[in-house]
Design an enzyme around this catalytic site. Sequence first.
Site, mmCIF file in Angstrom:
data_model
loop_
_atom_site.group_PDB
_atom_site.id
_atom_site.type_symbol
_atom_site.label_atom_id
_atom_site.label_comp_id
_atom_site.label_asym_id
_atom_site.label_seq_id
_atom_site.Cartn_x
_atom_site.Cartn_y
_atom_site.Cartn_z
ATOM 1 N N GLU A 175 0.879 -1.163 0.000
ATOM 2 C CA GLU A 175 0.000 0.000 0.000
ATOM 3 C C GLU A 175 0.916 1.212 0.000
ATOM 4 O OE1 GLU A 175 -1.126 3.093 0.670
ATOM 5 O OE2 GLU A 175 -1.940 2.743 2.669
ATOM 6 N N GLU A 184 5.532 11.205 -1.266
ATOM 7 C CA GLU A 184 6.395 10.309 -0.491
ATOM 8 C C GLU A 184 7.205 9.365 -1.371
ATOM 9 O OE1 GLU A 184 4.082 10.071 3.784
ATOM 10 O OE2 GLU A 184 3.787 8.460 2.356
ATOM 11 N N HIS A 324 -8.676 8.251 3.708
ATOM 12 C CA HIS A 324 -7.719 9.106 4.415
ATOM 13 C C HIS A 324 -6.865 9.912 3.440
ATOM 14 C CE1 HIS A 324 -4.771 5.941 3.475
ATOM 15 N NE2 HIS A 324 -3.825 6.812 3.802
#
Length: 384
Positions: A175, A184, A324
Amino acid sequence: MSFNNTRHQATKIRFNDEEEEEESSNLDDSIVATEKSIAIDDVAMQDPDVSFVDGCDDDKTSADYYFDSYSHFGIHEEMLKDVVRTKTYQNVIYQNKFLFKDKVVLDVGAGTGILSLFCAKAGAAHVYAVECSHMANMAKEIVESNGYSNVITVLKGKIEEIELPVAKVDIIISEWMGYFLLFENMLNSVLYTRDKWLVNDGIVLPDQTSLYLTAIEDAEYKEDKIEFWNNVYGFDMTCIKKQAMGEPLVDTVDQNQIVTNCQKLKTMDISKMVSGDTSFTAPFKLVAERDDFIHALVAYFDVSFTKCHKFTGFSTGPRSRATHWKQTVLYLEDVLTICQGEALSGSMTVAPNKKNPRDIDIMIKYSLNGRRCVASRTQHYKMR
């Protein structure tokens, strides 16, 4: 910047499943099926235990701080409680046990080890769970507590630096997606892992992602977050306004704010792409569906598991159930007055930041030649 900003009206937003634009997403059936599964079979979660970890390394790099941020249980709690995310992975694994039966699996960025546990329960011969943060210690304890120590091996370290006890693996699961999909830059670690350890006919899960763009009316929130700096208790703080304008905002967007169609910018085939493909320029043409004003562009992504018995995936778009990841809002310097049928055209350029590759540099060129508004501009953004 902090990505925990939440619009004051967010709790009032209802996320109804409506038909996406034809070009927006092909995941409707999968998303609906996943949400029904979530409603029927809630994920049972226990509160994680808090523990203190030893060690404080000197001379840390930005990468070290990145991994440190994943040492605290709070970020993992947020991800585990994202049932769209976690339940989709669970369904992919449990409903496709034929993919995992007696196979060797490599879990990249394992965190608490939840995906590894799913794989072990689905019949994997062995699972190697690689996690660089101190959460690896907790993952090992979780594996032991659940009786899977003979199936799951937790390895602490960076995937680029560790050595596996095996030469090849059959499946890579991860993930890796960040805000705006690529924030990231964990995707490059997955590609490195694929090239080094995956067998020739192996599977990467997920194996496809797509980035989308749309435009929204957002006068109230732009006034609160951007224009606020024009006059702060009678003082000019517009120097901060310029900085605020250049940092994308990760937040929940009400689907009723959408003014234009949603256009696919980029699709990435994780099984075939190379690391350089994360840098790209994509054109867009956003056509207004009503007379309105445009204050910002909004980016979101879809995730697909195409190797399953039945196509499975989820969307992080404004018309889908909230995750999220939310959406990424890029405010425009201009307020664009657009009429139904008119097009906002341009291009988006995306690339990892040269100084810190985990950050993202974004450049947007746009133009509108409408009956009531003519505008053309280039704007630069940095996600950090």
